[in-house]
Scaffold this motif. Structure first.
Motif, PDB file in Angstrom:
ATOM      1  N   ARG A 176     -10.099 -17.751 -18.085  1.00  0.00           N
ATOM      2  CA  ARG A 176      -9.946 -16.703 -19.073  1.00  0.00           C
ATOM      3  C   ARG A 176     -11.013 -15.624 -18.908  1.00  0.00           C
ATOM      4  N   ASN A 177     -10.755 -14.449 -19.505  1.00  0.00           N
ATOM      5  CA  ASN A 177     -11.726 -13.363 -19.471  1.00  0.00           C
ATOM      6  C   ASN A 177     -13.002 -13.748 -20.227  1.00  0.00           C
ATOM      7  N   HIS A 178     -14.112 -13.182 -19.791  1.00  0.00           N
ATOM      8  CA  HIS A 178     -15.382 -13.423 -20.454  1.00  0.00           C
ATOM      9  C   HIS A 178     -15.899 -12.177 -21.170  1.00  0.00           C
ATOM     10  N   TRP A 179     -15.063 -11.160 -21.317  1.00  0.00           N
ATOM     11  CA  TRP A 179     -15.514  -9.896 -21.906  1.00  0.00           C
ATOM     12  C   TRP A 179     -16.023 -10.109 -23.327  1.00  0.00           C
ATOM     13  N   ASP A 180     -15.173 -10.644 -24.198  1.00  0.00           N
ATOM     14  CA  ASP A 180     -15.632 -10.819 -25.576  1.00  0.00           C
ATOM     15  C   ASP A 180     -15.097 -12.095 -26.227  1.00  0.00           C
ATOM     16  N   LEU A 181     -14.674 -13.062 -25.421  1.00  0.00           N
ATOM     17  CA  LEU A 181     -14.217 -14.331 -25.981  1.00  0.00           C
ATOM     18  C   LEU A 181     -15.415 -15.230 -26.293  1.00  0.00           C
ATOM     19  N   ASP A 182     -15.434 -15.796 -27.500  1.00  0.00           N
ATOM     20  CA  ASP A 182     -16.454 -16.776 -27.900  1.00  0.00           C
ATOM     21  C   ASP A 182     -17.880 -16.249 -27.769  1.00  0.00           C
ATOM     22  N   LEU A 183     -18.084 -15.010 -28.197  1.00  0.00           N
ATOM     23  CA  LEU A 183     -19.429 -14.447 -28.117  1.00  0.00           C
ATOM     24  C   LEU A 183     -20.409 -15.173 -29.033  1.00  0.00           C
ATOM     25  N   LEU A 184     -19.886 -15.757 -30.127  1.00  0.00           N
ATOM     26  CA  LEU A 184     -20.747 -16.495 -31.045  1.00  0.00           C
ATOM     27  C   LEU A 184     -20.693 -17.994 -30.821  1.00  0.00           C
ATOM     28  N   GLY A 185     -19.875 -18.424 -29.866  1.00  0.00           N
ATOM     29  CA  GLY A 185     -19.756 -19.852 -29.603  1.00  0.00           C
ATOM     30  C   GLY A 185     -18.642 -20.473 -30.418  1.00  0.00           C
ATOM     31  N   SER A 186     -17.636 -21.005 -29.749  1.00  0.00           N
ATOM     32  CA  SER A 186     -16.452 -21.529 -30.426  1.00  0.00           C
ATOM     33  C   SER A 186     -16.735 -22.794 -31.229  1.00  0.00           C
ATOM     34  N   ASP A 187     -17.833 -23.472 -30.950  1.00  0.00           N
ATOM     35  CA  ASP A 187     -18.106 -24.739 -31.636  1.00  0.00           C
ATOM     36  C   ASP A 187     -18.744 -24.542 -33.014  1.00  0.00           C
TER      37      ASP A 187
ATOM     38  N   VAL B  32      -5.481 -13.266 -20.890  1.00  0.00           N
ATOM     39  CA  VAL B  32      -5.371 -14.304 -19.862  1.00  0.00           C
ATOM     40  C   VAL B  32      -5.338 -15.648 -20.586  1.00  0.00           C
ATOM     41  N   PRO B  33      -4.167 -16.265 -20.713  1.00  0.00           N
ATOM     42  CA  PRO B  33      -4.083 -17.553 -21.407  1.00  0.00           C
ATOM     43  C   PRO B  33      -4.662 -18.677 -20.569  1.00  0.00           C
ATOM     44  N   GLY B  34      -4.681 -19.870 -21.138  1.00  0.00           N
ATOM     45  CA  GLY B  34      -5.252 -21.005 -20.436  1.00  0.00           C
ATOM     46  C   GLY B  34      -4.483 -21.425 -19.205  1.00  0.00           C
ATOM     47  N   SER B  35      -3.184 -21.101 -19.182  1.00  0.00           N
ATOM     48  CA  SER B  35      -2.351 -21.409 -18.019  1.00  0.00           C
ATOM     49  C   SER B  35      -1.356 -20.280 -17.804  1.00  0.00           C
ATOM     50  N   ASP B  36      -0.923 -20.119 -16.562  1.00  0.00           N
ATOM     51  CA  ASP B  36       0.011 -19.047 -16.233  1.00  0.00           C
ATOM     52  C   ASP B  36       1.326 -19.249 -16.973  1.00  0.00           C
ATOM     53  N   PRO B  37       1.841 -18.209 -17.643  1.00  0.00           N
ATOM     54  CA  PRO B  37       3.073 -18.358 -18.425  1.00  0.00           C
ATOM     55  C   PRO B  37       4.293 -18.766 -17.612  1.00  0.00           C
ATOM     56  N   VAL B  38       4.281 -18.452 -16.319  1.00  0.00           N
ATOM     57  CA  VAL B  38       5.443 -18.747 -15.474  1.00  0.00           C
ATOM     58  C   VAL B  38       5.249 -20.021 -14.668  1.00  0.00           C
ATOM     59  N   THR B  39       4.108 -20.139 -13.998  1.00  0.00           N
ATOM     60  CA  THR B  39       3.897 -21.272 -13.093  1.00  0.00           C
ATOM     61  C   THR B  39       3.242 -22.469 -13.771  1.00  0.00           C
TER      62      THR B  39
ATOM     63  N   GLY C  38      -6.061  -7.058 -21.614  1.00  0.00           N
ATOM     64  CA  GLY C  38      -6.810  -7.477 -20.443  1.00  0.00           C
ATOM     65  C   GLY C  38      -8.302  -7.260 -20.578  1.00  0.00           C
ATOM     66  N   GLY C  39      -9.066  -7.936 -19.725  1.00  0.00           N
ATOM     67  CA  GLY C  39     -10.522  -7.829 -19.702  1.00  0.00           C
ATOM     68  C   GLY C  39     -11.007  -7.248 -18.394  1.00  0.00           C
ATOM     69  N   TRP C  40     -12.268  -7.523 -18.088  1.00  0.00           N
ATOM     70  CA  TRP C  40     -12.929  -6.880 -16.966  1.00  0.00           C
ATOM     71  C   TRP C  40     -13.129  -7.781 -15.754  1.00  0.00           C
ATOM     72  N   ASP C  41     -12.953  -9.088 -15.904  1.00  0.00           N
ATOM     73  CA  ASP C  41     -13.406  -9.962 -14.831  1.00  0.00           C
ATOM     74  C   ASP C  41     -12.355 -10.940 -14.324  1.00  0.00           C
ATOM     75  N   GLN C  42     -11.113 -10.893 -14.848  1.00  0.00           N
ATOM     76  CA  GLN C  42     -10.058 -11.781 -14.375  1.00  0.00           C
ATOM     77  C   GLN C  42      -8.753 -11.001 -14.224  1.00  0.00           C
ATOM     78  N   GLN C  43      -7.910 -11.469 -13.305  1.00  0.00           N
ATOM     79  CA  GLN C  43      -6.586 -10.868 -13.088  1.00  0.00           C
ATOM     80  C   GLN C  43      -6.672  -9.371 -12.788  1.00  0.00           C
ATOM     81  N   LEU C  44      -7.737  -8.951 -12.116  1.00  0.00           N
ATOM     82  CA  LEU C  44      -7.910  -7.531 -11.838  1.00  0.00           C
ATOM     83  C   LEU C  44      -6.961  -7.020 -10.760  1.00  0.00           C
ATOM     84  N   GLY C  45      -6.266  -7.941 -10.106  1.00  0.00           N
ATOM     85  CA  GLY C  45      -5.273  -7.521  -9.123  1.00  0.00           C
ATOM     86  C   GLY C  45      -3.893  -7.325  -9.718  1.00  0.00           C
ATOM     87  N   ASN C  46      -3.753  -7.600 -10.996  1.00  0.00           N
ATOM     88  CA  ASN C  46      -2.447  -7.486 -11.642  1.00  0.00           C
ATOM     89  C   ASN C  46      -2.374  -6.180 -12.428  1.00  0.00           C
ATOM     90  N   TRP C  47      -1.973  -5.124 -11.751  1.00  0.00           N
ATOM     91  CA  TRP C  47      -1.866  -3.812 -12.371  1.00  0.00           C
ATOM     92  C   TRP C  47      -0.475  -3.614 -12.971  1.00  0.00           C
TER      93      TRP C  47
END
Length: 434
Positions: free
Chosen positions: A145-156, A132-139, A248-257
Motif C-alpha cells: 500500500r501507499n505510504h503517503w498518509d496511511l496510518d500517520l498516527l499508528g493504526s494500533d 492501493v488495496p491490500g490485494s489486486d482487485p483482479v488477480t 493514488g499516492g506517491w510511492d506505489q503503482q506509479l507505472g499505472n497511469w
C-alpha cells in the motif's frame, strides 16, 4: 402500551445524544472561538507584509457533529452511511489546516503557486490515499500500500481518528490563449458535485454517489483551460493507484497511469451550467482490465432563491476477482431554497445501484458484508444556518432503505443497524472557519 413504552424508551438515547452534542459541541466551539480571539489579538498573520508580498494565505476550519440512529445499532455504525458514521457519538470530523498561494486566473504574465492541506479527524480515514488495496482487485495478488498518509498516527492506537494530507500540489498559470492553469501533485478530484471539505457541502452526510461511486483525490497532472465565457475544458494524467487512478499516492503503482478529462458549459446569464468529467485507465500495474467512470452535473437557478442540482454517475471495473465485470450507477438531486441571507433549506434524493455488490460496504469504515447487488435509496432534508461569517450549522434528517439480496442469496440484504433494511438518522454539526 408496549408501543408507547417502546417510543418513550427510544427517545431517551435521543435526548442524551442531543445533550452530549450540545455540551461537547459547545466546548469545541468555545475552544475554537477562544483560539480565534487570541489570533485576532495577535493580529491576522495573513495581513502581514511578509504574507502579502509572497501572496500566501493560511487558514482552515473545524467541523464536528453527532448523529442519532433510530435503530440504535449494537455496533454503533450507521451502516453504509459514512463520514458521520457513528451513532450517538460526538465526532470531530475535520480539523483542516492549509497554506496556499493562489495563482492568477487571467492575464499575460506567468504565475506560480500551490497548496498544502493537512486534516485530523474521523473523516481522515475516508480522505487518505487508499487507492492501493491490500490485494489486486483482479488477480488477488498481494500489494504494497501507499505510504503517503496511511496510518500517520499508528493504526494500533487510534481506532477512528487519524491524519490525512489530501492536497499537496504546485500550480502554474501559463499565459497561453485565454490562460492555462496546471496543477502537479496530489489534489481533490474535480469530478462530481459533493466533495470532502465540510464548508463546501450543504449536508453533513454524503450521497452514496460521492462515497462509493467517485474518486476523492488524484496524484498527477491536471490542466484547466477556459475556451471562452461559456466553455472550459480540463484534462490530465493520474497515477499511483491500483483502482484505476483513484486516490493514488506517491510511492506505489506509479507505472499505472490513467486519464482524466472533462468540460463545463455555463449559460450567458450564469443561471445554468452543465459539467461532464470522468476517468479511464487500467486497474493496476498487474492488470490491464479497464476501470473508469463519468459524472454529469447539471445546475440551474430556478429562481433567485431556488437552486437545483441534478447528477448522474456511471462507473465500471472489469474482471473483478469473484465478481467479474462490475458496474455502479445512479441519480441524485439537490433542491435548496434561500429562506433568508443566513438560512437555507434543502432536500436531497438519491438512487444508487451497486450492480454486483463491489462498491458499497457496511459498515463503510470496515467495508464488510458485501451484497450480491443492491439498490440504495436515500432522502435527506435539512437546513444550513450561518449566524456569522465564520460559523455554519447543519441539522438534518435522513432516511435510507435498500433493495437487494444477501451475499449467500438466501434472503434480503440488511446492511443497516441491527440487521435492518432501512434506517432513520438525525444529525447536526457545525463548522467554524478561521
Amino acid at each position: 402500551m408496549s408501543n408507547q413504552r417502546r417510543h418513550s424508551s427510544s427517545l431517551k438515547p435521543l435526548s442524551i445524544s442531543i445533550a452530549l452534542a450540545l455540551l461537547s459541541g459547545s466546548a469545541f466551539a468555545k475552544s475554537l472561538t477562544e483560539a480565534s480571539t487570541l489570533l485576532e489579538a495577535a493580529g491576522d498573520p495573513n495581513d502581514s507584509s511578509f504574507m502579502k508580498n509572497l501572496g500566501l494565505k493560511i487558514g482552515g476550519w473545524g467541523n464536528a457533529g453527532i448523529t442519532y440512529n433510530a435503530a440504535s445499532p449494537d455496533n454503533n455504525f450507521n451502516g453504509p452511511v459514512t463520514f458521520g458514521d457513528r451513532s450517538g457519538e460526538f465526532q470531530l470530523n475535520q480539523l483542516n489546516l492549509y497554506i496556499q498561494r493562489a495563482v492568477a486566473t487571467e492575464g499575460s504574465s506567468w504565475d506560480f503557486g500551490g497548496r498544502f492541506d493537512v486534516m485530523f479527524g474521523t473523516d481522515s480515514f475516508f480522505t487518505q490515499a487508499y487507492g492501493v488495496p491490500g490485494s489486486d482487485p483482479v488477480t488477488g495478488r498481494p500489494l504494497t500500500r501507499n505510504h503517503w498518509d496511511l496510518d500517520l498516527l499508528g493504526s494500533d492506537t487510534n481506532r477512528f481518528y487519524d491524519l490525512a494530507m489530501p492536497q499537496a500540489y504546485l500550480e502554474a498559470y501559463i499565459p497561453i490563449g485565454n490562460g492555462l492553469n496546471v496543477k502537479a501533485g496530489h489534489f481533490y478530484t474535480p469530478i462530481g458535485y459533493e466533495t470532502v471539505p465540510a464548508p463546501d457541502n450543504f449536508f453533513y452526510s454524503h450521497a452514496y454517489t460521492m462515497q462509493y461511486g467517485e474518486p476523492f483525490t488524484h496524484t498527477g497532472i491536471l490542466g484547466n483551460y477556459a475556451v471562452d465565457q461559456n466553455w472550459s475544458v480540463l484534462g490530465g494524467a493520474v497515477t499511483g493507484s491500483a483502482t484505476g487512478g483513484w486516490d493514488g499516492g506517491w510511492d506505489q503503482q506509479l507505472g499505472n497511469w490513467a486519464g482524466i478529462a472533462g468540460t463545463t458549459w455555463t449559460s450567458d446569464d450564469k443561471n445554468t451550467s452543465a459539467n461532464i468529467a470522468g476517468t479511464y485507465g487500467a486497474v493496476s500495474e498487474q492488470s490491464d482490465k479497464s476501470w473508469g467512470m463519468y459524472s454529469i452535473v447539471l445546475k440551474h437557478n430556478v429562481t433567485d432563491k431556488t437552486h437545483m442540482v441534478l447528477q448522474h454517475d456511471h462507473g465500471y471495473a472489469d474482471g473483478i476477482l469473484g465478481l467479474g465485470n462490475s458496474e455502479w450507477y445512479g441519480v441524485n438531486t439537490h433542491l435548496t431554497y434561500d429562506v433568508t441571507d443566513k438560512v437555507v433549506a434543502g432536500v436531497r434524493g438519491e438512487w444508487f445501484r451497486d450492480q454486483t455488490g463491489y462498491r458499497v460496504g457496511s459498515p463503510g469504515r470496515t467495508f464488510a458484508d458485501l451484497s450480491t447487488g443492491a439498490s440504495f435509496y436515500a432522502l435527506t432534508a435539512g437546513v444550513t444556518w450561518k449566524p456569522t461569517a465564520w460559523l455554519n450549522l447543519r441539522p438534518n434528517v435522513r432516511y435510507d432503505w435498500v433493495d437487494g439480496t444477501n451475499a449467500a442469496g438466501d434472503g434480503r440484504y440488511r446492511p443497516f443497524g441491527n440487521n435492518k433494511q432501512d434506517q432513520f438518522l438525525f444529525s447536526t454539526d457545525f463548522t467554524v472557519n478561521f
